[in-house]
Write a protein that holds these residues in place. Structure first.
Motif, PDB file in Angstrom:
ATOM      1  N   ASP A  23       8.897   9.086  -3.962  1.00 12.55           N
ATOM      2  CA  ASP A  23       8.947   7.840  -3.225  1.00 12.55           C
ATOM      3  C   ASP A  23       7.639   7.662  -2.462  1.00 12.55           C
ATOM      4  O   ASP A  23       6.771   8.552  -2.463  1.00 12.55           O
ATOM      5  CB  ASP A  23      10.134   7.837  -2.268  1.00 12.55           C
ATOM      6  CG  ASP A  23      10.655   6.434  -1.989  1.00 12.55           C
ATOM      7  OD1 ASP A  23       9.895   5.464  -2.217  1.00 12.55           O
ATOM      8  OD2 ASP A  23      11.812   6.311  -1.533  1.00 12.55           O
ATOM      9  N   VAL A  24       7.522   6.521  -1.777  1.00 12.08           N
ATOM     10  CA  VAL A  24       6.303   6.217  -1.032  1.00 12.08           C
ATOM     11  C   VAL A  24       5.951   7.344  -0.059  1.00 12.08           C
ATOM     12  O   VAL A  24       4.785   7.703   0.098  1.00 12.08           O
ATOM     13  CB  VAL A  24       6.466   4.874  -0.289  1.00 12.08           C
ATOM     14  CG1 VAL A  24       5.360   4.675   0.729  1.00 12.08           C
ATOM     15  CG2 VAL A  24       6.491   3.715  -1.283  1.00 12.08           C
ATOM     16  N   HIS A  53       1.349   3.435  -4.365  1.00 17.35           N
ATOM     17  CA  HIS A  53       2.101   2.918  -3.215  1.00 17.35           C
ATOM     18  C   HIS A  53       2.578   1.489  -3.487  1.00 17.35           C
ATOM     19  O   HIS A  53       3.739   1.142  -3.231  1.00 17.35           O
ATOM     20  CB  HIS A  53       1.227   2.958  -1.963  1.00 17.35           C
ATOM     21  CG  HIS A  53       1.939   2.557  -0.705  1.00 17.35           C
ATOM     22  ND1 HIS A  53       2.183   1.241  -0.362  1.00 17.35           N
ATOM     23  CD2 HIS A  53       2.478   3.305   0.300  1.00 17.35           C
ATOM     24  CE1 HIS A  53       2.828   1.192   0.786  1.00 17.35           C
ATOM     25  NE2 HIS A  53       3.025   2.428   1.203  1.00 17.35           N
ATOM     26  N   ALA A  54       1.680   0.658  -4.018  1.00 19.29           N
ATOM     27  CA  ALA A  54       2.058  -0.728  -4.315  1.00 19.29           C
ATOM     28  C   ALA A  54       3.159  -0.777  -5.374  1.00 19.29           C
ATOM     29  O   ALA A  54       4.116  -1.571  -5.262  1.00 19.29           O
ATOM     30  CB  ALA A  54       0.831  -1.508  -4.781  1.00 19.29           C
ATOM     31  N   ALA A  55       3.055   0.079  -6.399  1.00 20.89           N
ATOM     32  CA  ALA A  55       4.067   0.079  -7.458  1.00 20.89           C
ATOM     33  C   ALA A  55       5.423   0.549  -6.920  1.00 20.89           C
ATOM     34  O   ALA A  55       6.467  -0.071  -7.205  1.00 20.89           O
ATOM     35  CB  ALA A  55       3.610   0.966  -8.608  1.00 20.89           C
ATOM     36  N   ASP A  58       7.144  -2.018  -4.616  1.00  9.49           N
ATOM     37  CA  ASP A  58       7.711  -3.179  -5.309  1.00  9.49           C
ATOM     38  C   ASP A  58       8.888  -2.822  -6.201  1.00  9.49           C
ATOM     39  O   ASP A  58       9.788  -3.651  -6.411  1.00  9.49           O
ATOM     40  CB  ASP A  58       6.634  -3.873  -6.153  1.00  9.49           C
ATOM     41  CG  ASP A  58       5.530  -4.481  -5.306  1.00  9.49           C
ATOM     42  OD1 ASP A  58       5.755  -4.693  -4.097  1.00  9.49           O
ATOM     43  OD2 ASP A  58       4.437  -4.730  -5.860  1.00  9.49           O
ATOM     44  N   ARG A  59       8.891  -1.594  -6.747  1.00 10.01           N
ATOM     45  CA  ARG A  59       9.873  -1.274  -7.785  1.00 10.01           C
ATOM     46  C   ARG A  59      10.768  -0.083  -7.463  1.00 10.01           C
ATOM     47  O   ARG A  59      11.669   0.235  -8.232  1.00 10.01           O
ATOM     48  CB  ARG A  59       9.143  -1.015  -9.113  1.00 10.01           C
ATOM     49  CG  ARG A  59       8.356  -2.225  -9.597  1.00 10.01           C
ATOM     50  CD  ARG A  59       7.508  -1.876 -10.797  1.00 10.01           C
ATOM     51  NE  ARG A  59       6.769  -3.023 -11.288  1.00 10.01           N
ATOM     52  CZ  ARG A  59       5.604  -3.423 -10.820  1.00 10.01           C
ATOM     53  NH1 ARG A  59       5.016  -2.750  -9.837  1.00 10.01           N
ATOM     54  NH2 ARG A  59       4.988  -4.473 -11.315  1.00 10.01           N
ATOM     55  N   MET A 134       6.089   1.258 -12.864  1.00 12.28           N
ATOM     56  CA  MET A 134       5.942  -0.057 -13.504  1.00 12.28           C
ATOM     57  C   MET A 134       6.822  -0.192 -14.741  1.00 12.28           C
ATOM     58  O   MET A 134       7.305  -1.276 -15.055  1.00 12.28           O
ATOM     59  CB  MET A 134       4.477  -0.298 -13.864  1.00 12.28           C
ATOM     60  CG  MET A 134       3.588  -0.556 -12.658  1.00 12.28           C
ATOM     61  SD  MET A 134       1.901  -1.038 -13.117  1.00 12.28           S
ATOM     62  CE  MET A 134       1.267   0.520 -13.740  1.00 12.28           C
ATOM     63  N   LEU A 135       7.028   0.916 -15.436  1.00  9.47           N
ATOM     64  CA  LEU A 135       7.800   0.888 -16.678  1.00  9.47           C
ATOM     65  C   LEU A 135       9.255   1.287 -16.480  1.00  9.47           C
ATOM     66  O   LEU A 135      10.028   1.315 -17.443  1.00  9.47           O
ATOM     67  CB  LEU A 135       7.154   1.819 -17.703  1.00  9.47           C
ATOM     68  CG  LEU A 135       5.787   1.360 -18.228  1.00  9.47           C
ATOM     69  CD1 LEU A 135       5.040   2.524 -18.861  1.00  9.47           C
ATOM     70  CD2 LEU A 135       5.960   0.225 -19.230  1.00  9.47           C
ATOM     71  N   ASP A 136       9.624   1.622 -15.229  1.00  6.71           N
ATOM     72  CA  ASP A 136      10.971   2.124 -14.933  1.00  6.71           C
ATOM     73  C   ASP A 136      11.317   3.284 -15.863  1.00  6.71           C
ATOM     74  O   ASP A 136      12.405   3.350 -16.448  1.00  6.71           O
ATOM     75  CB  ASP A 136      12.017   1.015 -15.062  1.00  6.71           C
ATOM     76  CG  ASP A 136      13.374   1.440 -14.492  1.00  6.71           C
ATOM     77  OD1 ASP A 136      13.382   2.334 -13.630  1.00  6.71           O
ATOM     78  OD2 ASP A 136      14.404   0.899 -14.937  1.00  6.71           O
TER      79      ASP A 136
END
Length: 371
Positions: A23-24, A53-55, A58-59, A134-136
């Motif tokens: 996680d972040v 961090h941005a990814a 957001d996800r 990004m791709l989960d």
């Protein structure tokens, strides 16, 4: 020494159980551990941490799986960036990693899949987290190098007979390039030859293989290890008295304390540096570091004490921050550690692929090390 010239391995601790997600809150420690495992190279992990961090923001968090957690027939794809880390600073990644992976999976027609960090040393450790988010997709708690290396064929996967190709390169303008071939050195050469035309770096998806192959060919526990190293390094930095205990806890050998005396490039046409360090009285010892993109060899008073694929870590004696090859300056007080190589390099006897000779240091590899 082993038959192909490595020093006997120190203890290579597992550093705990596989963490189940990233996680972040984990990124700072992962970035610090990845920078330590970069052996002075691998690019700025702060850039990769910002991208990851941005990814994650957001996800959401990324699932981290052990190499035995995937069914045998699932597909594993290595992911990272090939090319100059300096160019990454100038042109930050966005969706290229996801594009490269999707293009490769479409070509293979073999989902489901998991991602494997191409290298745990440096920025690619963080970029793999971003790609998984990004791709989960799940991220394997493993990697293909155990540190940072300059070329995409310098992996435990190559040493285990896994093909680099098909490999897909992707850049921000939407261009993708697929490279096919059976010889990993040839394919890696073609990837490198195309990077200038692609802007200096490209997101890469490569080494597609089954999970049961990755289970034995990849280096297990790398992501958890980087997280634990970063956490331990951060805690040790707060108290200088904890630093020797930190080295012992990670199975590292404390090689040297001193100051940088000289930084030389013996041949202006060559990419290698020679760094000379001197200790204080009364010991008056001298440590020589040979470096390319990463630190490669260390010799104490003429006797080799560490060599690639060991990790040679140089830390600021004041701030206890990890220093890259390009950050060393005369009169800088430093400490030098040797972090043991993953045991897989001994098992695969891959000296020609990742040892000193693979970095054009054969002529420097003349001083006997410990038996």
């Amino acid at each position: 020494m082993t038959a192909w010239g490595f020093f006997p391995a120190l203890q290579f601790p597992a550093m705990g159980e596989t963490q189940r997600r990233i996680d972040v809150a984990d990124l700072a420690d992962l970035a610090l551990g990845a920078r330590l495992l970069g052996s002075g190279g691998g690019g700025r992990t702060s850039t990769g941490a910002a991208f990851a961090h941005a990814a994650l923001r957001d996800r959401g968090p990324v699932r981290l799986l052990g190499t035995r957690d995937l069914p045998d027939d699932h597909t594993v794809v290595a992911v990272g960036v090939a090319g100059s880390s300096a160019f990454i600073e100038e042109r930050l990644p966005s969706t290229e990693l996801a594009t490269a992976v999707r293009t490769l999976l479409d070509l293979l027609d073999r989902p489901p899949f998991a991602l494997l960090p191409l290298e745990i040393g440096g920025v690619n450790a963080l970029l793999a987290v971003a790609a998984a988010s990004m791709l989960d997709a799940p991220l394997l708690d493993a990697d293909a190098m155990g540190r940072a290396f300059p070329r995409v064929e310098q992996t435990s996967l190559t040493a285990s007979g896994v093909a680099v190709a098909p490999a897909v390169l992707a850049v921000p303008d939407g261009t993708t390039l697929t490279v096919r071939g059976e010889d990993n050195l040839r394919v890696a050469g073609l990837i490198g030859a195309n990077l200038p035309a692609l802007g200096g770096w490209a997101a890469t998806a490569l080494y597609p293989c089954r999970a049961d192959v990755a289970r034995t060919a990849a280096i297990p526990g790398s992501v958890s290890r980087a997280l634990a190293l970063g956490r331990s390094l951060r805690e040790a930095g707060a108290d200088p008295h904890d630093r020797p205990r930190f080295a012992a806890s990670i199975g590292a050998e404390w090689l040297f304390d001193g100051v940088v005396a000289e930084v030389l490039r013996p041949d202006r046409a060559a990419p290698h540096l020679v760094v000379t360090l001197e200790s204080a009285l009364p010991r008056q010892e001298t440590l020589r570091l040979d470096a390319g993109d990463e630190f490669l060899l260390a010799a104490l008073d003429g006797r080799q004490v560490a060599r690639v694929p060991d990790v040679i870590a140089v830390l600021s004696a004041r701030e206890w921050s990890v220093l890259g090859v390009d950050a060393l300056r005369p009169r800088q007080p430093v400490s030098v550690l040797r972090i043991p190589r993953p045991p897989i390099w001994d098992r695969l006897a891959a000296g020609d692929l990742v040892g000193p000779g693979a970095h054009e240091l054969g002529s420097l590899d003349t001083v006997a090390g410990p038996s």
